[in-house]
Scaffold this active site. Structure first.
Site, PDB file in Angstrom:
ATOM      1  CB  SER A 210      29.359  12.184  33.085  1.00 34.02           C
ATOM      2  OG  SER A 210      29.831  13.672  33.522  1.00 34.02           O
ATOM      3  CD  GLU A 345      29.102  17.143  25.895  1.00 38.88           C
ATOM      4  OE1 GLU A 345      28.433  17.377  27.391  1.00 38.88           O
ATOM      5  OE2 GLU A 345      28.807  15.889  25.909  1.00 38.88           O
ATOM      6  CG  HIS A 445      27.922  17.281  30.484  1.00 40.43           C
ATOM      7  ND1 HIS A 445      28.815  16.292  30.148  1.00 40.43           N
ATOM      8  CD2 HIS A 445      27.492  16.671  32.400  1.00 40.43           C
ATOM      9  CE1 HIS A 445      28.969  15.837  31.209  1.00 40.43           C
ATOM     10  NE2 HIS A 445      28.396  15.500  32.120  1.00 40.43           N
TER      11      HIS A 445
END
Length: 530
Positions: A210, A345, A445
């Site tokens: 990330s 995601e 995610h």
């Protein structure tokens, strides 16, 4: 992880989960290693050793607030390294200023997890946590399986966040880059000390997920980082990540994870001159602001815009150009790269939004697309019709996944592949650990993290065979620059000329490669103005 995430969303991306126990208790007879700064005693586990809370820079407090990291004061007696140190000072995870800040400015510590001593020097993996450059901590990531199964020496680290990591003022040296400088200081520590833990200081891989992945991408373009690492891993974060109005979440304006120094410094000058701090805008503003209470600074800088100081600054010595522009111009270090995304995601973000605020309706979906894409909204909706998904919310998640994450990552891979070896992947396991019950998060995610690290309540749900396959690939890449582990099928590298590069798919019961560019409509997104 990006702006605008509510508390439960932080749960979805693993930001509030404690690390699993080390599997052993501290004892005076624990393993002792002599670092360049002094001896440390760690904890012995089953086939590995863990050393927690090792200082890699002096505490950035008082006169050292908003200064480049300084050397550690050395010690002679054995230092206990059996318990985590404080997380870096950060805002509460609701991002609305109502949750109490936490952590401490004295936070520049790292953890080392290493296999048992061997005559062979091990590859070193340095991992940067995510958290939108605003929150998170190294202690979420227990690396014992990467050490025992992968044979890696793993380093996880804390670095300055939010207003302490990315604040700027006119005339302040290092404006907007202190957190990135911390990462570079940790990498220099690794070069000096890896051998003491059985690692190879000449074989260091910098990895991150990330905003940690975005930091890795930024470090690939940062002149002071030259020579500090030999390979790079980008997980769900690239130099090109950006979003239009209201696509990330309904209350989030268009943005990117990087800002020019002028924007950061203007925001810093406004904060210093505010009635709350009264430091003016003159040459003594920085000195005045260094005297302010840490938690008062945090409480004054919540949110998601430039005023929150969660965007590293370019037009600086650390980042001369926006990392995406530097990448496009070929200004990146030529090291092997492993890069990829997860299949779904953005379900981490749209899912928590729906759980918190109710389902997105078809009318909501059309309105959000209009806000994000204006005259192109109709084309986007035709490509992603709500009727083609189980709900309008999942359609919205698919749009955001492809526009914000998947296609920018694939473009990053192609640009890097013009000058260095690159292997791409997609994590596509939709039946993995459940972040928050009640929503089809799928391969959202952060969903790959429990397969690599031990995370309480999540790794236990991860399919062991898939986890072992991923650890083998990450470890092989750290060792050689090629992630194809022994016994695995061919994994072709990305080619810059490929419109749809073949990327390795990671999912239970699946092998081989996929055309992620086709699956995520990247040809279409190339026609939509950014």
């Amino acid at each position: 992880m990006h702006p605008g995430i509510k508390l439960l969303c932080a749960l979805a991306v693993l930001a509030t989960l404690p690390v699993c126990g080390t599997g052993a208790s501290a004892a005076p007879s624990g393993p002792v290693v002599r670092t360049a700064d002094g001896p440390v005693r760690g904890v012995a586990g089953d086939g590995y050793r863990t050393f927690l809370g090792l200082p890699y820079a002096a505490p950035p407090v008082g006169e050292l607030r908003w200064r480049p990291p300084r050397p550690v004061q050395r010690w002679t007696a054995v230092r206990e390294a059996t318990a985590k140190q404080a997380d870096c000072a950060q805002n509460g995870l609701t991002f609305d200023g109502k949750a109490a800040p936490s952590g401490a400015e004295d936070c520049l510590y790292l953890n080392v997890t290493a296999p048992e001593p061997s005559s062979v020097r091990r590859p070193v993996l340095v991992f940067l946590h995510g958290g939108s450059f605003q929150n998170g901590t190294a202690s979420y990531y227990d690396a014992q399986r990467l050490a025992t199964q992968g044979g890696l020496v793993v380093v996880t680290l804390n670095y300055r966040l939010g207003v302490f990591g990315y604040y700027g003022l006119p005339g302040l040296s290092g404006s907007g880059t202190f957190g990135l400088q911390d990462q570079q200081a940790a990498l220099r520590w690794v070069r000096r000390n890896a051998a003491a833990f059985g690692g190879d200081p000449a074989n260091v891989t910098l990895a991150g997920q990330s905003s940690g992945g975005e930091a890795v991408c930024a470090q690939l373009t940062s002149p002071p980082a030259r020579g500090l690492f030999d390979k790079a891993v980008l997980q769900s974060g690239s130099c090109r990540t950006s979003w239009p109005d209201q696509l990330f979440l309904p209350d989030i304006e268009a943005g990117s994870q990087f800002n020019p120094r002028s924007v950061v410094e203007d925001a810093g000058a406004t904060l210093a001159a505010s009635e709350k701090f009264g430091c003016g805008t003159g040459p003594r503003a920085a000195e005045c602001m260094r005297g302010k209470d840490a938690y008062e600074l945090l409480k004054a800088t919540p949110g998601t815009g430039a005023q929150a100081f969660i965007t590293p600054a370019y037009d600086t010595a650390v980042l001369p150009r926006h990392p995406a522009d530097a990448l496009a111009a070929g200004r990146a270090f030529r090291v092997p790269v492993l890069a990829g995304s997860t299949l779904d995601e953005h379900r981490s973000f749209t899912g928590i939004h729906e759980l918190s605020n109710g389902p997105i309706t078809a009318e909501d979906y059309a309105r959000l697309l209009t806000a994000a894409f204006g005259p192109d909204a109709g084309r986007v909706q035709a490509t992603y019709p709500a009727s083609g998904y189980d709900s309008p919310g999942l359609a919205w998640a698919a749009v955001a996944t492809d526009r914000i994450w998947a296609c920018p990552m694939l473009e990053t891979e192609r640009q890097l592949a013009a000058r260095m070896p690159v292997h791409g992947y997609e994590f596509a396991e939709r039946d993995g650990p459940v972040f928050v019950p009640g929503y089809p998060f799928g391969a959202a995610h952060g969903s790959e993290l429990p397969y690599l690290f031990d995370m309480a309540g999540l790794t236990e749900q991860a399919q062991p065979a898939l986890a072992a396959r991923m650890i083998a690939s990450w470890a092989r890449f750290a060792a050689t620059g090629n992630p194809r582990a022994a016994g695995q099928e061919p994994w072709p590298p990305v080619r810059a000329s490929d419109a749809g590069p073949a990327v390795r798919v990671f999912a239970a019961g699946r092998t081989g490669t996929v055309d992620a560019a086709a699956d995520h409509h990247c040809g279409f997104w190339a026609t939509v103005p950014r």
